[in-house]
Design a protein around this motif. Structure first.
Motif, PDB file in Angstrom:
ATOM      1  N   ASP A 132       0.859  -1.178   0.000  1.00  0.00           N
ATOM      2  CA  ASP A 132       0.000   0.000   0.000  1.00  0.00           C
ATOM      3  C   ASP A 132       0.898   1.232   0.000  1.00  0.00           C
ATOM      4  OD1 ASP A 132      -1.954  -1.918   0.470  1.00  0.00           O
ATOM      5  OD2 ASP A 132      -2.074  -1.489   2.610  1.00  0.00           O
ATOM      6  N   TYR A 133       0.325   2.412  -0.246  1.00  0.00           N
ATOM      7  CA  TYR A 133       1.135   3.625  -0.093  1.00  0.00           C
ATOM      8  C   TYR A 133       0.242   4.842   0.080  1.00  0.00           C
ATOM      9  CZ  TYR A 133       0.382   4.439  -5.178  1.00  0.00           C
ATOM     10  OH  TYR A 133      -0.149   4.630  -6.419  1.00  0.00           O
ATOM     11  N   TRP A 134       0.869   5.907   0.582  1.00  0.00           N
ATOM     12  CA  TRP A 134       0.170   7.163   0.829  1.00  0.00           C
ATOM     13  C   TRP A 134       0.470   8.145  -0.300  1.00  0.00           C
ATOM     14  CZ3 TRP A 134       2.569   7.509   6.406  1.00  0.00           C
ATOM     15  CH2 TRP A 134       1.998   6.506   7.197  1.00  0.00           C
ATOM     16  N   VAL A 135      -0.490   9.007  -0.587  1.00  0.00           N
ATOM     17  CA  VAL A 135      -0.299   9.973  -1.674  1.00  0.00           C
ATOM     18  C   VAL A 135      -0.334  11.414  -1.184  1.00  0.00           C
ATOM     19  CG1 VAL A 135      -1.194   8.421  -3.446  1.00  0.00           C
ATOM     20  CG2 VAL A 135      -2.777   9.942  -2.240  1.00  0.00           C
ATOM     21  N   SER A 136      -0.600  11.615   0.090  1.00  0.00           N
ATOM     22  CA  SER A 136      -0.664  12.970   0.636  1.00  0.00           C
ATOM     23  C   SER A 136       0.516  13.228   1.564  1.00  0.00           C
ATOM     24  CB  SER A 136      -1.976  13.179   1.409  1.00  0.00           C
ATOM     25  OG  SER A 136      -1.954  14.418   2.094  1.00  0.00           O
ATOM     26  N   ALA A 137       1.250  14.307   1.295  1.00  0.00           N
ATOM     27  CA  ALA A 137       2.407  14.652   2.125  1.00  0.00           C
ATOM     28  C   ALA A 137       1.988  15.190   3.491  1.00  0.00           C
ATOM     29  CB  ALA A 137       3.267  15.687   1.408  1.00  0.00           C
ATOM     30  N   SER A 138       0.727  15.555   3.630  1.00  0.00           N
ATOM     31  CA  SER A 138       0.246  16.114   4.899  1.00  0.00           C
ATOM     32  C   SER A 138      -0.557  15.108   5.710  1.00  0.00           C
ATOM     33  CB  SER A 138      -0.612  17.358   4.632  1.00  0.00           C
ATOM     34  OG  SER A 138      -1.757  17.016   3.860  1.00  0.00           O
ATOM     35  N   LYS A 139      -0.546  13.845   5.298  1.00  0.00           N
ATOM     36  CA  LYS A 139      -1.356  12.819   5.964  1.00  0.00           C
ATOM     37  C   LYS A 139      -1.097  12.757   7.472  1.00  0.00           C
ATOM     38  CE  LYS A 139      -1.313   7.929   6.859  1.00  0.00           C
ATOM     39  NZ  LYS A 139      -2.697   7.581   7.136  1.00  0.00           N
ATOM     40  N   LEU A 140       0.153  12.555   7.864  1.00  0.00           N
ATOM     41  CA  LEU A 140       0.445  12.407   9.282  1.00  0.00           C
ATOM     42  C   LEU A 140       0.136  13.679  10.065  1.00  0.00           C
ATOM     43  CD1 LEU A 140       3.767  10.343   9.529  1.00  0.00           C
ATOM     44  CD2 LEU A 140       1.405   9.558   9.781  1.00  0.00           C
ATOM     45  N   LYS A 141       0.548  14.817   9.530  1.00  0.00           N
ATOM     46  CA  LYS A 141       0.322  16.087  10.223  1.00  0.00           C
ATOM     47  C   LYS A 141      -1.163  16.333  10.426  1.00  0.00           C
ATOM     48  CE  LYS A 141       1.562  20.979  10.067  1.00  0.00           C
ATOM     49  NZ  LYS A 141       2.278  22.038   9.300  1.00  0.00           N
ATOM     50  N   SER A 142      -1.959  16.034   9.401  1.00  0.00           N
ATOM     51  CA  SER A 142      -3.402  16.241   9.476  1.00  0.00           C
ATOM     52  C   SER A 142      -4.035  15.301  10.490  1.00  0.00           C
ATOM     53  CB  SER A 142      -4.022  16.030   8.095  1.00  0.00           C
ATOM     54  OG  SER A 142      -5.429  16.094   8.163  1.00  0.00           O
ATOM     55  N   GLN A 143      -3.637  14.039  10.476  1.00  0.00           N
ATOM     56  CA  GLN A 143      -4.244  13.070  11.378  1.00  0.00           C
ATOM     57  C   GLN A 143      -3.854  13.320  12.834  1.00  0.00           C
ATOM     58  OE1 GLN A 143      -3.198   9.345   9.177  1.00  0.00           O
ATOM     59  NE2 GLN A 143      -5.403   9.035   9.197  1.00  0.00           N
ATOM     60  N   VAL A 144      -2.609  13.679  13.067  1.00  0.00           N
ATOM     61  CA  VAL A 144      -2.180  13.967  14.433  1.00  0.00           C
ATOM     62  C   VAL A 144      -2.965  15.130  15.009  1.00  0.00           C
ATOM     63  CG1 VAL A 144      -0.258  14.893  15.790  1.00  0.00           C
ATOM     64  CG2 VAL A 144       0.128  12.961  14.263  1.00  0.00           C
ATOM     65  N   SER A 145      -3.275  16.112  14.169  1.00  0.00           N
ATOM     66  CA  SER A 145      -4.026  17.276  14.657  1.00  0.00           C
ATOM     67  C   SER A 145      -5.406  16.890  15.161  1.00  0.00           C
ATOM     68  CB  SER A 145      -4.149  18.328  13.545  1.00  0.00           C
ATOM     69  OG  SER A 145      -4.993  17.869  12.502  1.00  0.00           O
ATOM     70  N   ASN A 146      -5.959  15.788  14.645  1.00  0.00           N
ATOM     71  CA  ASN A 146      -7.280  15.340  15.088  1.00  0.00           C
ATOM     72  C   ASN A 146      -7.288  14.859  16.535  1.00  0.00           C
ATOM     73  OD1 ASN A 146      -9.505  15.136  12.818  1.00  0.00           O
ATOM     74  ND2 ASN A 146      -7.556  14.690  11.844  1.00  0.00           N
ATOM     75  N   PHE A 147      -6.150  14.410  17.028  1.00  0.00           N
ATOM     76  CA  PHE A 147      -6.102  13.900  18.389  1.00  0.00           C
ATOM     77  C   PHE A 147      -6.256  15.001  19.435  1.00  0.00           C
ATOM     78  CE2 PHE A 147      -3.932  10.424  16.102  1.00  0.00           C
ATOM     79  CZ  PHE A 147      -4.788   9.408  16.462  1.00  0.00           C
ATOM     80  N   LYS A 148      -6.011  16.241  19.016  1.00  0.00           N
ATOM     81  CA  LYS A 148      -6.199  17.363  19.928  1.00  0.00           C
ATOM     82  C   LYS A 148      -7.681  17.550  20.260  1.00  0.00           C
ATOM     83  CE  LYS A 148      -2.128  19.817  18.187  1.00  0.00           C
ATOM     84  NZ  LYS A 148      -1.629  21.039  17.497  1.00  0.00           N
ATOM     85  N   CYS A 149      -8.541  16.957  19.421  1.00  0.00           N
ATOM     86  CA  CYS A 149      -9.989  17.050  19.655  1.00  0.00           C
ATOM     87  C   CYS A 149     -10.494  15.874  20.491  1.00  0.00           C
ATOM     88  CB  CYS A 149     -10.733  17.092  18.326  1.00  0.00           C
ATOM     89  SG  CYS A 149     -10.209  18.433  17.241  1.00  0.00           S
ATOM     90  N   GLY A 150      -9.582  14.997  20.906  1.00  0.00           N
ATOM     91  CA  GLY A 150      -9.973  13.895  21.763  1.00  0.00           C
ATOM     92  C   GLY A 150     -10.257  12.588  21.054  1.00  0.00           C
ATOM     93  N   VAL A 151      -9.946  12.538  19.749  1.00  0.00           N
ATOM     94  CA  VAL A 151     -10.145  11.266  19.035  1.00  0.00           C
ATOM     95  C   VAL A 151      -9.018  10.303  19.370  1.00  0.00           C
ATOM     96  CG1 VAL A 151     -11.289  10.882  16.853  1.00  0.00           C
ATOM     97  CG2 VAL A 151      -9.810  12.809  17.101  1.00  0.00           C
ATOM     98  N   SER A 152      -9.309   9.000  19.283  1.00  0.00           N
ATOM     99  CA  SER A 152      -8.283   8.012  19.620  1.00  0.00           C
ATOM    100  C   SER A 152      -7.936   7.099  18.450  1.00  0.00           C
ATOM    101  CB  SER A 152      -8.738   7.158  20.808  1.00  0.00           C
ATOM    102  OG  SER A 152      -9.940   6.501  20.507  1.00  0.00           O
TER     103      SER A 152
END
Length: 205
Positions: A132-152
């Protein structure tokens, strides 16, 4: 990622990650303790010689201001995958953590996560198989930011492809919850970590 794949149709050529930057350039914007990754990317691979470069390039293209590591488990591949992994490790020795098996463990009933999860140093785990592979260079940065909202646990949409052509345009949509992935009992081995799961299938097998 949604913006990148939303206009793709069945039969279209799929985007692929670019050739990776130098290790020093990837790490240039990292802040804090560079030896303590915030995210551990875990990749399990076996005989993925046609796909593993794209997987690794997709990890290395990530643009973050936090450190990340890439833990790659090669289960004694016989098709040249191991050699490719070793080439990347030599160039990205401060980012890639290799786990190279001399004999296949899956065939003996030992799951790859038994070797990778104990090596995880990050607060978060991002899972991506070697075909598999990722195509977005901002994938990790975007997903990590979601954890600030309390998602796990964070998922994202994907496309399915065969021979680098789109074979299915959306893995799931807003009305359908993903049902494929690591089951709860599998996730419990990494209870102290939060998971960033992906569903970007390169090889349907």
């Amino acid at each position: 990622m949604k913006d990148i794949i939303k206009n793709l149709k069945v039969g279209d050529a799929v985007p692929v990650p670019p050739e990776p930057r130098a290790e020093s350039e990837i790490m240039a914007n990292w802040k804090g303790d560079l030896s303590q990754p915030l995210v551990s990317i875990v990749c399990h691979t076996y005989n993925h010689v046609n796909y593993i470069k794209d997987a690794l390039n997709g990890f290395l293209m990530q643009e973050t201001d936090f450190p990340f590591e890439i833990i790659v488990h090669d289960d004694a591949s016989t098709d040249g995958t191991t050699e490719i992994v070793k080439e990347y490790v030599e160039i990205y020795s401060n980012i890639i953590v290799p786990v190279i098996q001399s004999e296949n463990k899956w065939s003996k009933g030992v799951m790859p996560r038994s070797f990778t999860f104990p090596k995880v140093r990050g607060k978060y785990i991002a899972l991506c198989e070697g075909d598999d592979y990722w195509v977005s260079a901002s994938k990790l940065k975007s997903q990590v930011s979601n954890f600030k909202c309390g998602v796990s646990l964070v998922f994202h949409d994907s496309i399915r492809c065969e021979n680098f052509l789109v074979s299915a345009t959306s893995y799931y949509n807003e009305s359908k919850v993903p049902v494929v992935g690591y089951k709860p009992f599998q996730m419990r081995v990494a209870l102290k970590h939060l998971l960033l799961q992906q569903f970007s299938y390169q090889n349907p097998s």
